[in-house]
Design a protein around this motif. Structure first.
Motif, mmCIF file in Angstrom:
data_model
loop_
_atom_site.group_PDB
_atom_site.id
_atom_site.type_symbol
_atom_site.label_atom_id
_atom_site.label_comp_id
_atom_site.label_asym_id
_atom_site.label_seq_id
_atom_site.Cartn_x
_atom_site.Cartn_y
_atom_site.Cartn_z
ATOM 1 N N GLU A 110 -101.733 17.602 112.750
ATOM 2 C CA GLU A 110 -100.714 16.571 112.926
ATOM 3 C C GLU A 110 -101.322 15.171 112.946
ATOM 4 O OE1 GLU A 110 -99.008 18.151 116.479
ATOM 5 O OE2 GLU A 110 -98.282 19.917 115.390
ATOM 6 N N LYS A 111 -102.520 15.051 113.504
ATOM 7 C CA LYS A 111 -103.196 13.759 113.538
ATOM 8 C C LYS A 111 -103.427 13.233 112.124
ATOM 9 C CE LYS A 111 -106.554 13.694 116.412
ATOM 10 N NZ LYS A 111 -107.901 13.917 117.000
ATOM 11 N N ALA A 112 -103.669 14.143 111.188
ATOM 12 C CA ALA A 112 -103.934 13.763 109.798
ATOM 13 C C ALA A 112 -102.659 13.757 108.950
ATOM 14 C CB ALA A 112 -104.955 14.709 109.188
ATOM 15 N N GLY A 113 -101.506 14.024 109.561
ATOM 16 C CA GLY A 113 -100.258 14.052 108.813
ATOM 17 C C GLY A 113 -100.080 15.297 107.974
ATOM 18 N N ALA A 114 -100.828 16.352 108.277
ATOM 19 C CA ALA A 114 -100.740 17.601 107.524
ATOM 20 C C ALA A 114 -99.741 18.541 108.184
ATOM 21 C CB ALA A 114 -102.108 18.268 107.444
ATOM 22 N N ARG A 115 -99.113 19.382 107.367
ATOM 23 C CA ARG A 115 -98.225 20.419 107.866
ATOM 24 C C ARG A 115 -98.712 21.754 107.328
ATOM 25 N NH1 ARG A 115 -97.640 16.965 110.720
ATOM 26 N NH2 ARG A 115 -95.801 15.709 111.206
ATOM 27 N N VAL A 116 -98.678 22.784 108.177
ATOM 28 C CA VAL A 116 -99.262 24.068 107.821
ATOM 29 C C VAL A 116 -98.230 25.181 107.955
ATOM 30 C CG1 VAL A 116 -101.505 23.241 108.644
ATOM 31 C CG2 VAL A 116 -100.078 24.645 110.158
ATOM 32 N N THR A 117 -98.589 26.345 107.449
ATOM 33 C CA THR A 117 -97.762 27.543 107.584
ATOM 34 C C THR A 117 -98.516 28.549 108.445
ATOM 35 O OG1 THR A 117 -96.734 27.208 105.424
ATOM 36 C CG2 THR A 117 -96.619 29.425 106.350
ATOM 37 N N VAL A 118 -97.882 29.024 109.503
ATOM 38 C CA VAL A 118 -98.491 29.994 110.412
ATOM 39 C C VAL A 118 -97.799 31.336 110.234
ATOM 40 C CG1 VAL A 118 -98.996 30.588 112.809
ATOM 41 C CG2 VAL A 118 -99.048 28.178 112.075
ATOM 42 N N LEU A 119 -98.560 32.368 109.902
ATOM 43 C CA LEU A 119 -98.057 33.735 109.827
ATOM 44 C C LEU A 119 -98.471 34.426 111.117
ATOM 45 C CD1 LEU A 119 -96.654 33.851 107.118
ATOM 46 C CD2 LEU A 119 -98.831 32.707 106.756
ATOM 47 N N LEU A 136 -93.153 25.104 115.353
ATOM 48 C CA LEU A 136 -92.011 24.516 114.652
ATOM 49 C C LEU A 136 -91.782 23.067 115.055
ATOM 50 C CD1 LEU A 136 -89.433 27.454 114.717
ATOM 51 C CD2 LEU A 136 -90.922 26.750 112.837
ATOM 52 N N ASP A 137 -91.956 22.752 116.326
ATOM 53 C CA ASP A 137 -91.717 21.397 116.788
ATOM 54 C C ASP A 137 -92.730 20.406 116.208
ATOM 55 O OD1 ASP A 137 -89.624 22.403 118.249
ATOM 56 O OD2 ASP A 137 -90.662 22.347 120.171
ATOM 57 N N GLY A 138 -93.872 20.903 115.741
ATOM 58 C CA GLY A 138 -94.858 20.046 115.096
ATOM 59 C C GLY A 138 -94.577 19.826 113.621
ATOM 60 N N GLY A 139 -93.470 20.383 113.122
ATOM 61 C CA GLY A 139 -93.131 20.228 111.719
ATOM 62 C C GLY A 139 -93.746 21.271 110.817
ATOM 63 N N HIS A 140 -94.300 22.320 111.409
ATOM 64 C CA HIS A 140 -94.969 23.363 110.647
ATOM 65 C C HIS A 140 -93.985 24.498 110.349
ATOM 66 C CE1 HIS A 140 -98.492 21.087 111.757
ATOM 67 N NE2 HIS A 140 -98.172 21.242 113.035
ATOM 68 N N GLU A 141 -94.476 25.498 109.633
ATOM 69 C CA GLU A 141 -93.654 26.622 109.209
ATOM 70 C C GLU A 141 -94.183 27.887 109.879
ATOM 71 O OE1 GLU A 141 -91.525 27.436 104.980
ATOM 72 O OE2 GLU A 141 -93.687 27.134 104.912
ATOM 73 N N LEU A 142 -93.265 28.782 110.263
ATOM 74 C CA LEU A 142 -93.641 29.988 111.001
ATOM 75 C C LEU A 142 -93.114 31.214 110.278
ATOM 76 C CD1 LEU A 142 -94.911 31.141 113.626
ATOM 77 C CD2 LEU A 142 -92.671 30.845 114.710
ATOM 78 N N GLY A 143 -93.991 32.204 110.077
ATOM 79 C CA GLY A 143 -93.600 33.419 109.391
ATOM 80 C C GLY A 143 -94.149 34.663 110.051
ATOM 81 N N ASN A 144 -94.034 35.788 109.367
ATOM 82 C CA ASN A 144 -94.245 37.138 109.889
ATOM 83 C C ASN A 144 -95.562 37.712 109.367
ATOM 84 O OD1 ASN A 144 -94.118 40.014 110.126
ATOM 85 N ND2 ASN A 144 -91.885 39.976 110.099
ATOM 86 N N HIS A 145 -96.436 38.143 110.292
ATOM 87 C CA HIS A 145 -97.707 38.776 109.931
ATOM 88 C C HIS A 145 -97.838 40.149 110.589
ATOM 89 C CE1 HIS A 145 -101.582 38.952 108.159
ATOM 90 N NE2 HIS A 145 -102.297 38.640 109.234
ATOM 91 N N THR A 146 -96.718 40.851 110.689
ATOM 92 C CA THR A 146 -96.576 42.184 111.288
ATOM 93 C C THR A 146 -96.620 42.114 112.816
ATOM 94 O OG1 THR A 146 -98.909 42.950 111.378
ATOM 95 C CG2 THR A 146 -97.696 43.211 109.284
ATOM 96 N N GLN A 147 -96.258 43.201 113.444
ATOM 97 C CA GLN A 147 -96.160 43.227 114.896
ATOM 98 C C GLN A 147 -97.502 43.445 115.578
ATOM 99 O OE1 GLN A 147 -93.822 42.402 116.904
ATOM 100 N NE2 GLN A 147 -94.761 43.089 118.805
ATOM 101 N N THR A 148 -98.319 44.361 115.066
ATOM 102 C CA THR A 148 -99.575 44.691 115.769
ATOM 103 C C THR A 148 -100.830 44.450 114.933
ATOM 104 O OG1 THR A 148 -99.631 47.014 115.074
ATOM 105 C CG2 THR A 148 -98.350 46.491 117.059
ATOM 106 N N HIS A 149 -100.673 43.984 113.700
ATOM 107 C CA HIS A 149 -101.804 43.683 112.828
ATOM 108 C C HIS A 149 -102.606 44.921 112.444
ATOM 109 C CE1 HIS A 149 -105.371 41.462 111.281
ATOM 110 N NE2 HIS A 149 -104.432 40.600 110.935
ATOM 111 N N GLY A 150 -101.937 46.037 112.295
ATOM 112 C CA GLY A 150 -102.606 47.233 111.794
ATOM 113 C C GLY A 150 -102.733 47.196 110.276
#
Length: 273
Positions: A110-119, A136-150
């Motif tokens: 955010e300091k650099a004005g970048a926005r990222v996607t978090v899975l 989300l409040d930082g302007g980023h995107e949130l997605g699904n990377h499974t429940q337990t990472h198996g």
């Protein structure tokens, strides 16, 4: 010379290319709460406690928690990169690990004005529910990377569905949306079965990547930065990880390098629209 959409977006219909998507813990193991961090599914933290902007109103169930432009038609089932003729790329992060490292990384972006996607891994959100709104409040995107990472590519249909739907339910509980993107765990590309199950769960496009600096192996900040600089170009989707101090230390340099090259870090949705 014009570039066709076929050249811009690569499609992989089968095969699972294994990638080390790990934070050093066994698959499905949630990290221990950091001192002073609540592990209960409490209400989101206030902007003052997270350093994030004031949150937007919660969206109704089933609707995106933040406005996102519609995707163009004709995107492939599996997306490895975006258009190569625009001066932007997407930094994507596998969501696991200590919350302090995640928060520090978001602040650097955010300091650099970048926005990222978090899975995000659902079990991680179970332990640190406030981080969903912080992202989300930082302007980023949130997605699904499974429940337990198996290893989802090795699971049968029932088990794989449980992984996808488990995380989707948690995202919906916390944000009002299951998110736009799904990324398979422990694989760069999804198997045909996982692609089909993700589509049934509301994820028509599986998010892969074309740049992997192997930051989860903890090679040191300079090596992570150098690997991104060597591999990333316009349209790239870069795979990085929360939970690794070297990645946090590398991010300011990565963003400086991109800026000098005229490349802007945007969310995956922005990259493709």
């Amino acid at each position: 010379m014009s570039i066709s959409r076929r050249n811009l977006l690569q499609v992989t219909a089968s095969g699972a290319l294994l990638a080390g998507c790990s934070d050093g813990r066994p698959s499905g193991a949630a990290p221990a709460p950091a001192p002073g961090t609540s592990s209960s599914p409490s209400s989101p933290a206030s902007p003052a406690s997270t350093g994030a902007p004031s949150p937007p109103p919660h969206a109704p169930a089933g609707e995106p928690a933040t406005s996102a432009p519609p995707l163009p038609p004709g995107l492939p089932d599996q997306i490895e990169h975006g258009p190569r003729d625009r001066a932007r790329l997407a930094l994507t992060f596998h969501g696991q690990g200590e919350p302090a490292l995640a928060t520090a990384l978001l602040a650097e972006a955010e300091k650099a004005g970048a926005r990222v996607t978090v899975l995000a891994v659902g079990a991680w959100l179970d332990t640190y529910p406030r981080l969903a709104r912080r992202i989300l409040d930082g302007g980023h995107e949130l997605g699904n990377h499974t429940q337990t990472h198996g290893d989802i590519g090795a699971m049968d249909a029932a088990a794989a569905t449980a992984e996808i739907e488990g995380c989707a339910r948690r995202l919906t509980q916390l944000t009002g949306s299951r998110g736009r993107w799904f990324r398979p765990s422990q694989a760069r590309m999804a198997t045909p079965l996982v692609v089909s199950l993700a589509r049934e769960a509301g994820y028509p496009h599986v998010l892969s990547y074309d740049v992997d600096p192997l930051d989860y192996t903890d090679p040191g900040a300079e090596r992570v930065r150098a690997a991104v600089a060597a591999q990333a170009r316009a349209g790239s989707v870069v795979s990085l990880h929360f939970g690794h101090s070297g990645t946090v230390a590398a991010l300011p340099g990565i963003l400086d390098d991109l800026h000098r090259r005229g490349l802007r870090a945007v969310t995956t949705s922005e990259l493709l629209t």
